[in-house]
Write a protein that holds these residues in place. Sequence first.
Motif, short mmCIF file in Angstrom:
data_model
loop_
_atom_site.label_atom_id
_atom_site.label_comp_id
_atom_site.label_asym_id
_atom_site.label_seq_id
_atom_site.Cartn_x
_atom_site.Cartn_y
_atom_site.Cartn_z
N ALA A 1 8.04 -11.39 10.50
CA ALA A 1 9.31 -11.84 9.93
C ALA A 1 9.11 -12.75 8.71
O ALA A 1 10.06 -13.03 7.99
N SER A 2 7.89 -13.18 8.48
CA SER A 2 7.59 -14.05 7.34
C SER A 2 7.46 -13.21 6.07
O SER A 2 7.73 -12.02 6.07
N GLY A 3 6.98 -13.80 5.00
CA GLY A 3 6.76 -13.08 3.76
C GLY A 3 5.38 -12.43 3.69
O GLY A 3 5.01 -11.88 2.65
N ILE A 4 4.62 -12.46 4.78
CA ILE A 4 3.28 -11.87 4.78
C ILE A 4 3.41 -10.36 4.62
O ILE A 4 4.14 -9.71 5.36
N GLU A 5 2.67 -9.81 3.64
CA GLU A 5 2.68 -8.37 3.41
C GLU A 5 1.49 -7.67 4.02
O GLU A 5 1.58 -6.50 4.35
N LEU A 6 0.35 -8.35 4.12
CA LEU A 6 -0.80 -7.71 4.76
C LEU A 6 -1.80 -8.74 5.25
O LEU A 6 -1.89 -9.84 4.72
N VAL A 7 -2.51 -8.35 6.29
CA VAL A 7 -3.68 -9.08 6.79
C VAL A 7 -4.75 -8.01 6.94
O VAL A 7 -4.53 -7.00 7.63
N MET A 8 -5.90 -8.22 6.28
CA MET A 8 -6.93 -7.20 6.25
C MET A 8 -8.31 -7.84 6.42
O MET A 8 -8.59 -8.89 5.87
N ASP A 9 -9.16 -7.17 7.19
CA ASP A 9 -10.57 -7.52 7.34
C ASP A 9 -11.32 -6.59 6.39
O ASP A 9 -11.34 -5.38 6.58
N SER A 10 -11.92 -7.15 5.34
CA SER A 10 -12.53 -6.35 4.27
C SER A 10 -14.03 -6.55 4.19
O SER A 10 -14.52 -7.67 4.34
N SER A 11 -14.73 -5.46 3.90
CA SER A 11 -16.17 -5.50 3.65
C SER A 11 -16.43 -4.79 2.33
O SER A 11 -16.07 -3.63 2.16
N LEU A 12 -17.04 -5.52 1.39
CA LEU A 12 -17.36 -4.98 0.08
C LEU A 12 -18.87 -4.84 0.00
O LEU A 12 -19.61 -5.79 0.28
N GLU A 13 -19.34 -3.63 -0.34
CA GLU A 13 -20.78 -3.38 -0.34
C GLU A 13 -21.50 -4.23 -1.38
O GLU A 13 -20.88 -4.76 -2.31
N ALA A 14 -22.81 -4.33 -1.23
CA ALA A 14 -23.64 -5.11 -2.13
C ALA A 14 -23.38 -4.73 -3.58
O ALA A 14 -23.36 -3.54 -3.92
N ASN A 15 -23.10 -5.74 -4.40
CA ASN A 15 -22.84 -5.59 -5.84
C ASN A 15 -21.59 -4.77 -6.16
O ASN A 15 -21.36 -4.45 -7.32
#
Length: 163
Positions: A78-92
């Motif tokens: 119900a808040s203004g939060i649009e997303l919550v995400m657990d992200s992994s970005l590869e090396a470099n």
Amino acid sequence: MTSKPKSRQFNDQEFHGGDAPLYEGQGYSFKQAQHMATVVYQPAHLNPSAPAGMQGKGRLDGTWIYSEEPDKAEGILASGIELVMDSSLEANGSIGLHQHTHTEELYYLLSGELVITVVEGEEQQTQTLKAGDSHCIHPGQSHFVQAGSTGARFIVVAAKVNN
């Protein structure tokens, strides 16, 4: 990087352009990881119009924990939060330079290293984040995100700002 079971892993076009559900479990107050969608963005947030070296490259795996974004709104928050995400970005790997117009976005670094460049008008600032550090991008600002030599895992929370 760890990945989710293939049945819950999608590329960005399958997920955002299709009808893949964000979550396939029962209930929404408690969500089990194996029922959450993980989206593989490769290249990570490509922006061909960004300056050379800031266009985005490599692989980002994003597990969508909650979403109220228009194309994947769950109708839970119900808040203004649009997303919550657990992200992994590869090396470099890097997330291409992009602007936030109506959202604030918070990054909380769990592991690895991120070099983040914030651009606002003619001004530019770059900082290196280590585990436990955070970053906030405000509406009107742009940012470019580069993972270090071991990659990075971070939580992203984006919230809509009413201007």
